[in-house]
Each structure stands twice: as structure tokens, then as C-alpha cells.
Write a protein that holds these residues in place. Structure first.
Motif, PDB file in Angstrom:
ATOM      1  N   GLY A  62       5.678  -6.893   4.541  1.00 29.63           N
ATOM      2  CA  GLY A  62       5.338  -6.342   3.230  1.00 29.63           C
ATOM      3  C   GLY A  62       4.335  -5.214   3.189  1.00 29.63           C
ATOM      4  O   GLY A  62       4.431  -4.345   2.338  1.00 29.63           O
ATOM      5  N   THR A  63       3.364  -5.201   4.110  1.00 23.65           N
ATOM      6  CA  THR A  63       2.434  -4.070   4.139  1.00 23.65           C
ATOM      7  C   THR A  63       2.383  -3.544   5.572  1.00 23.65           C
ATOM      8  O   THR A  63       2.587  -4.283   6.534  1.00 23.65           O
ATOM      9  N   ILE A  64       2.085  -2.243   5.670  1.00 24.11           N
ATOM     10  CA  ILE A  64       1.909  -1.661   7.003  1.00 24.11           C
ATOM     11  C   ILE A  64       0.614  -0.868   7.018  1.00 24.11           C
ATOM     12  O   ILE A  64       0.113  -0.438   5.968  1.00 24.11           O
ATOM     13  N   ASN A  65       0.071  -0.722   8.230  1.00 18.85           N
ATOM     14  CA  ASN A  65      -1.161   0.028   8.393  1.00 18.85           C
ATOM     15  C   ASN A  65      -1.042   0.821   9.681  1.00 18.85           C
ATOM     16  O   ASN A  65      -0.416   0.342  10.634  1.00 18.85           O
ATOM     17  N   PHE A  66      -1.649   2.011   9.729  1.00 19.91           N
ATOM     18  CA  PHE A  66      -1.429   2.877  10.898  1.00 19.91           C
ATOM     19  C   PHE A  66      -1.838   2.193  12.199  1.00 19.91           C
ATOM     20  O   PHE A  66      -1.255   2.444  13.240  1.00 19.91           O
ATOM     21  N   HIS A  67      -2.841   1.285  12.153  1.00 23.60           N
ATOM     22  CA  HIS A  67      -3.226   0.690  13.439  1.00 23.60           C
ATOM     23  C   HIS A  67      -2.437  -0.568  13.806  1.00 23.60           C
ATOM     24  O   HIS A  67      -2.661  -1.140  14.857  1.00 23.60           O
ATOM     25  N   ASP A  68      -1.481  -0.968  12.964  1.00 24.11           N
ATOM     26  CA  ASP A  68      -0.561  -2.033  13.386  1.00 24.11           C
ATOM     27  C   ASP A  68       0.184  -1.630  14.657  1.00 24.11           C
ATOM     28  O   ASP A  68       0.511  -2.481  15.494  1.00 24.11           O
ATOM     29  N   GLY A  69       0.458  -0.342  14.775  1.00 21.57           N
ATOM     30  CA  GLY A  69       1.223   0.140  15.918  1.00 21.57           C
ATOM     31  C   GLY A  69       0.553  -0.230  17.228  1.00 21.57           C
ATOM     32  O   GLY A  69       1.212  -0.587  18.198  1.00 21.57           O
ATOM     33  N   TYR A  70      -0.787  -0.167  17.217  1.00 20.34           N
ATOM     34  CA  TYR A  70      -1.519  -0.467  18.437  1.00 20.34           C
ATOM     35  C   TYR A  70      -1.374  -1.939  18.823  1.00 20.34           C
ATOM     36  O   TYR A  70      -0.965  -2.272  19.930  1.00 20.34           O
ATOM     37  N   LEU A  71      -1.668  -2.839  17.865  1.00 22.66           N
ATOM     38  CA  LEU A  71      -1.642  -4.267  18.203  1.00 22.66           C
ATOM     39  C   LEU A  71      -0.214  -4.756  18.475  1.00 22.66           C
ATOM     40  O   LEU A  71       0.035  -5.415  19.480  1.00 22.66           O
ATOM     41  N   ILE A  72       0.707  -4.410  17.584  1.00 22.08           N
ATOM     42  CA  ILE A  72       2.090  -4.854  17.789  1.00 22.08           C
ATOM     43  C   ILE A  72       2.641  -4.233  19.078  1.00 22.08           C
ATOM     44  O   ILE A  72       3.362  -4.867  19.840  1.00 22.08           O
ATOM     45  N   GLY A  73       2.274  -2.970  19.308  1.00 21.02           N
ATOM     46  CA  GLY A  73       2.712  -2.302  20.534  1.00 21.02           C
ATOM     47  C   GLY A  73       2.193  -3.021  21.776  1.00 21.02           C
ATOM     48  O   GLY A  73       2.933  -3.236  22.737  1.00 21.02           O
ATOM     49  N   MET A  74       0.928  -3.432  21.749  1.00 24.23           N
ATOM     50  CA  MET A  74       0.378  -4.153  22.901  1.00 24.23           C
ATOM     51  C   MET A  74       1.086  -5.485  23.094  1.00 24.23           C
ATOM     52  O   MET A  74       1.351  -5.909  24.217  1.00 24.23           O
ATOM     53  N   LYS A  75       1.398  -6.139  21.980  1.00 18.50           N
ATOM     54  CA  LYS A  75       2.112  -7.426  22.083  1.00 18.50           C
ATOM     55  C   LYS A  75       3.503  -7.201  22.690  1.00 18.50           C
ATOM     56  O   LYS A  75       3.932  -7.960  23.563  1.00 18.50           O
TER      57      LYS A  75
END
Ligand SMILES: Nc1ncnc2c1ncn2[C@@H]1O[C@H](COP(=O)(O)OP(=O)(O)O)[C@@H](O)[C@H]1O
Ligand SMILES: [Mg+2]
Lengths: 234, 302
Positions: free
Chosen positions: B222-235
Motif C-alpha cells: 500500500g505505501t512505498i518509500n525510496f529507501h524500501d529499495g535498499y532493505l528489500i534489495g538486501m533481502k
């Protein structure tokens, strides 16, 4: 067909080919002999575009190849079977052969050529679905040569095809070279096994420390005292 | 809710998260396969996909259209942008240093990631953004477990894309050339394979999977944030290493496994510590099998 004119090439700051000139005529087998480190493989790499040419020219069928990228050589009719075979170990024999024809799109002719390769090397047909890495050394060499032929080259560059093979297999490789040539393919053959190379070749060159020191018919080279002492064991 | 129903619900949630991880993990593993480089900017590509979908839906104005059309616009925009981004990253950042050392490649990858993170912040804003609710909030009760339409979409599209990828890589000429490039680039040149193009296509394919992952992530959470890319990417990177970097089925399995672990850890142990469990499992698996679950070789290049 192939004319190499005053070729200069090397690695980094080192130059290891000094104005090498040689020719391969249509339908010819030409041997390139020389000690370890003389620059034989480097010569083939410069011809096939793996190594930049620093000076001189490579001309094939009237066209200069100096700035043609390596991956377009197959399309132009030159196939290079490199030192160490470099088969794709985790692909099957069939997949290796199929990729050998990557530059082509004539499916029917590709299938015919594959059958021709299986005719030259029946053992490959038996092992079609096997991973190439599970083949023996001799079989891998056959696969490398067969894969090189799948591009339907007019000129085949072969780098040490007999290296590391048992004597019986060496014989087989050289008789295959003859058969390939009889089908109209010209070959530039790099070999340490000068004795065998000069038996199949029409002409030959001797490369010494990056320079061509001798050029003659295979017969004359085999009789040449300096060739005999250096490469044929006296 | 009975304990069994609760468990099944955690599994369903874990499979949803895991399918998204798997889609992203495939990009890491495909790129590693062909150029032995860990593309740290891949998490940002995933996020760029989510933002592209948001903006596309805003600008096209799909409010009157059926939700399938809206979803098509979102996915289409994400895939086009991400494929272009993947192509550009390879062409501009990685190709010039393909012959360089591991350290150079590593630093370039980190730099690319930071650059894209900041670009996303400038373009998309620094705060959370609502992801448009283009898919209707349908839900069903199946044996006490709630399943949403979005979850079905996540599972269905992830399964379809993974099957398509497996087919592409194993059965097509392009796929064979990709596997060949992964093994011996020089041999491929001599066979007449345009290696540069194969590598570019690999980046674009991996980025397209991440784009779909970005849209699914936005829909699900439902919501996105520019730094989600970092954490989800690391996962997702963790998932790729867990499965064995360079190995495509490994990335799929690693993604699903990681999603399940996180979901179960969040449900039964502590939601705040779920990432600790996820990374902890990675450490344990690597101690026991340094090459990952499916891998043959160790990751040895940035
Ligand atoms: N990749 C390379 N980098 C640097 N030097 C090389 C490389 N390959 C070969 N050389 C050098 O170039 C010279 C010629 O090598 P090469 O052409 O492989 O010889 P040959 O095939 O005749 O045995 C040798 O001195 C060798 O050490
Ligand atoms: Mg050599």
C-alpha cells in the motif's frame, strides 16, 4: 584467402608479435610452428579479433579485418578453435554444437552440418545429451573442432588440437584435419607436434620470439636441419 | 483463529512476501551468472518500478477504466522504465569496467545504488507515498485463511514469470547463449555470440522481473518509500545467496524460503526482529553450505 601483413600485437606494455606476415591460400593447410611462448596463439588471437592489432593488417577474402569485432568473425567465414578447447562444460554436446552455429539462421543447413559433424565424430552423436564437461579430453577436442565447423567456416584456425591427447587420438585428430580440408576448408594449424603438422600441411612457417624465421613448403621444412634439430628431435 | 489456521495464514503471508523476494532475487542471480558482479543497484531498480507505476497511474488517469487496464498500465510503465534503466546501468556503469578488478566493480555497484537512491528521493519524494489501490480489495475465506485478490495476483504472476524465465534460459537460443556467456565469455565471442548484447539483455530481463516485483510490492503493502529499495534489495540479495548465487532455481527457492522464515518469525517470535532472523538464517546456511542451497561456486566477485 588470408593475408597477414606485418602484424604487431601484444599484451599491455609487452609486444610479442613483431611484424608477422603470413598467408593461407584457399584449400590450403598451413602449419604455424614454434617453441612454447613464440607467439603462435597470439597470432591466432589477433587474426580472430580477440586481441587488438597494433600495426599491420589482416586481410581475408579481400577485406581488412583489423577493426572487425571477434564475434563477427564467424559470420565472415573464420572459425577459431582456441587453445585449451574451451568447450562449454555445463551445456550438453548438442547445445555446444547449436551455439557453434549461432551466427547462422539457415535451420535446415545447420541440421545438415550437425549431421556432418556427427559423421566426422561419431562419438559425439552417442553423447549428444551428455554435459560436455563429462567428455574425455579427446572427445572434448572433437567437440571443439565440431563446434568450430558448425559456423561453416571457409578458414579454420586450430590451436594445438593434439595437445595432451593419447597417440591414437593424435592420429585421429590429424586424419580429421585432412578430411575437413578435403571438404574445402582452409586451415591455419598451430602445433607443437611439428612432425605430424608437417605431414598434413602443404606449407608452414616457423615463428621464433614473435618473428617469422622460416617459410617454406611442408616438405622442405621437414628436411630443414634447423627445424629438425629444434622441433623434430634431430 | 485456531493455531493451525494462524499457521496457515502466516504461510500465505510468507509466500506472498517470498514470491516478491524471488522475483527480485532472480535479477541478482542472473546478472551475477553472466558477469560475476553483484549489481547493488538492483534494489533501486525494483523501487523505480514501483514509482514508475505510481506516476503512470496518476498521469494516465485510469479511474474510469477496468482494474485490469489500470494494472496493465502500471506494469507496462514499470517494465519499460526498469528495462531501460537496467540497460543504461550496464552500458554506462558496468561495461566500461568489465575488465577491471573486483574492488572497482564493487565500488561502482555501490555508487550506482546510492546515485539511484538519491535520484528516486528527488523524483519521488522523501516521504511515504500511497500506492494507488488499482486492484479491488476482494478477499476470500478458504479453510479459515484469508486470501486476497492481490495475493492471488502475486502468486500467479510470480509463478508464471518464473516458469517463463526457466523456459527462456533452458530452451531458447537466447537462453543457451546466456548460459554459455556465464561459462566462458571468450569462447562465446569465437562462436559468434554477441556477448555484449547478451549481457545487456540479461540486465534488462532481470530488471523487468524486479519491475513486476515493484508493482506487486506496492499493491500488497500500500505505501512505498525510496529507501524500501535498499532493505528489500538486501533481502532479495540474501535470498539469492541463500539459494546459491548464479543459480536460477536457487534464487526462486531462496526467495520463498526467506519470505516464509520472515513471516513465521514475525508471527511467532517478534515482528521487530524478523530481519534479524532472515539474515541469521543466511549466516547459518552459509556456515553449513558456503555455496548456498543450490550453488556450485562461492560468490567471489563484487
Ligand atoms: N594473456 C596474456 N597476457 C600477457 N602475456 C601473455 C598472455 N598470453 C601470452 N602471453 C605472452 O605472450 C607470448 C606469446 O605467447 P603465446 O602466443 O601464447 O605463445 P605460443 O602460443 O606460441 O606458445 C609469451 O611470452 C607469453 O608469455
Ligand atoms: Mg599457444
Amino acid at each position: 584467402m588470408l593475408r597477414v601483413e606485418s602484424l604487431v600485437a601484444g599484451y599491455g606494455r609487452i609486444t610479442c608479435l613483431h611484424e608477422v606476415s603470413l598467408e593461407v591460400g584457399a584449400g590450403e593447410i598451413v602449419a604455424l610452428l614454434g617453441a612454447n611462448g613464440a607467439g603462435k596463439s597470439t597470432t591466432l588471437k589477433a587474426i580472430s579479433g580477440l586481441l587488438p592489432i597494433r600495426a599491420g593488417r589482416v586481410v581475408f577474402e579481400g577485406e581488412t579485418l583489423n577493426s572487425v569485432p571477434a564475434h563477427q568473425m564467424a559470420r565472415r567465414g573464420i572459425s577459431h578453435v582456441p587453445e585449451g578447447r574451451r568447450i562449454l562444460a555445463r551445456l550438453t554436446v548438442d547445445e555446444n554444437l547449436e551455439l557453434g552455429a549461432y551466427a547462422r539462421s539457415d535451420r535446415k543447413a545447420i541440421r545438415q552440418d550437425r549431421d556432418r559433424v556427427f559423421g566426422l565424430f561419431p562419438v559425439l552423436a552417442e553423447r549428444r545429451r551428455q554435459l560436455a564437461g563429462t567428455l574425455s579430453g579427446g572427445e572434448q577436442q572433437m567437440l571443439a573442432m565440431g563446434r568450430g565447423l558448425m559456423a561453416r567456416p571457409r578458414l579454420l584456425l586450430l590451436d594445438e588440437p593434439s595437445l595432451g591427447l593419447a597417440p591414437r587420438l593424435v592420429e585421429a585428430v590429424f586424419s580429421t584435419i585432412r578430411r575437413i580440408n578435403q571438404e574445402g576448408v582452409a586451415l591455419l594449424l598451430v602445433e607443437q607436434n611439428a612432425y605430424q603438422a608437417l605431414r598434413v600441411a602443404h606449407r608452414g612457417y616457423v615463428l621464433d620470439a614473435g618473428r617469422i624465421t622460416l617459410a617454406d613448403t611442408a616438405e622442405h621444412l621437414a628436411d630443414n636441419p634447423s627445424v629438425r634439430s629444434a622441433y623434430l628431435g634431430g | 483463529m485456531t493455531p493451525l489456521e494462524l499457521f496457515a495464514q502466516q504461510l500465505a503471508n510468507g509466500l506472498t512476501l517470498g514470491a516478491i523476494y524471488a522475483l527480485i532475487a532472480l535479477g541478482y542471480t542472473m546478472v551475477y551468472g553472466v558477469v560475476q558482479l553483484i549489481n547493488f543497484a538492483h534494489g533501486e531498480v525494483f523501487m523505480a518500478g514501483a514509482y514508475a507505476a505510481v506516476f503512470a497511474v496518476l498521469f494516465v488517469g485510469v479511474s474510469g477504466a477496468p482494474w485490469g487496464v489500470a494494472l496493465g498500465v502500471a506494469v507496462g510503465a514499470a517494465v519499460i522504465l526498469c528495462a531501460a534503466l537496467g540497460w543504461a546501468i550496464e552500458r554506462l556503469a558496468y561495461r566500461p569496467i568489465r575488465q577491471a578488478s573486483r574492488l572497482n566493480a564493487f565500488i561502482t555497484a555501490i555508487g550506482m545504488s546510492l546515485f539511484l537512491q538519491n535520484a528516486l528521493m528527488l523524483i519521488g519524494g522523501a516521504t511515504d507515498r500511497q500506492f494507488p489501490a488499482i486492484v479491488p480489495a476482494l478477499r476470500w475465506e478458504v479453510a479459515g485463511v484469508t486470501v486476497t485478490l492481490i495475493q492471488l495476483l502475486v502468486w500467479g504472476s510470480a509463478a508464471a514469470m518464473m516458469a517463463a524465465l526457466q523456459w527462456l534460459v533452458m530452451a531458447t537460443r537466447l537462453g543457451k547463449a546466456m548460459r554459455a556467456t556465464a561459462q566462458d565469455l571468450t569462447a562465446c565471442l569465437l562462436l559468434g555470440i554477441p556477448v555484449d548484447r547478451i549481457i545487456a539483455v540479461t540486465f534488462m530481463a532481470g530488471s523487468s522481473l524486479a519491475a513486476v516485483g515493484g508493482v506487486l510490492f506496492g499493491l500488497q503493502y500500500g505505501t512505498i518509500n525510496f529507501h524500501d529499495g535498499y532493505l528489500i534489495g538486501m533481502k532479495a540479495f540474501t535470498a539469492a545467496v541463500l539459494g546459491g548465487i548464479g543459480n536460477i532455481p536457487g534464487a526462486m527457492a531462496g526467495g520463498l524460503l526467506l519470505g516464509l522464515i520472515e513471516s513465521l518469525a514475525a508471527g511467532y517470535l517478534s515482528a521487530q526482529w524478523k530481519s534479524v532472523f532472515a539474515f541469521g538464517v543466511l549466516v547459518i546456511v552459509l556456515l553449513w553450505r558456503p555455496t548456498g542451497l543450490f550453488g556450485e561456486r562461492v560468490a567471489d566477485r563484487a
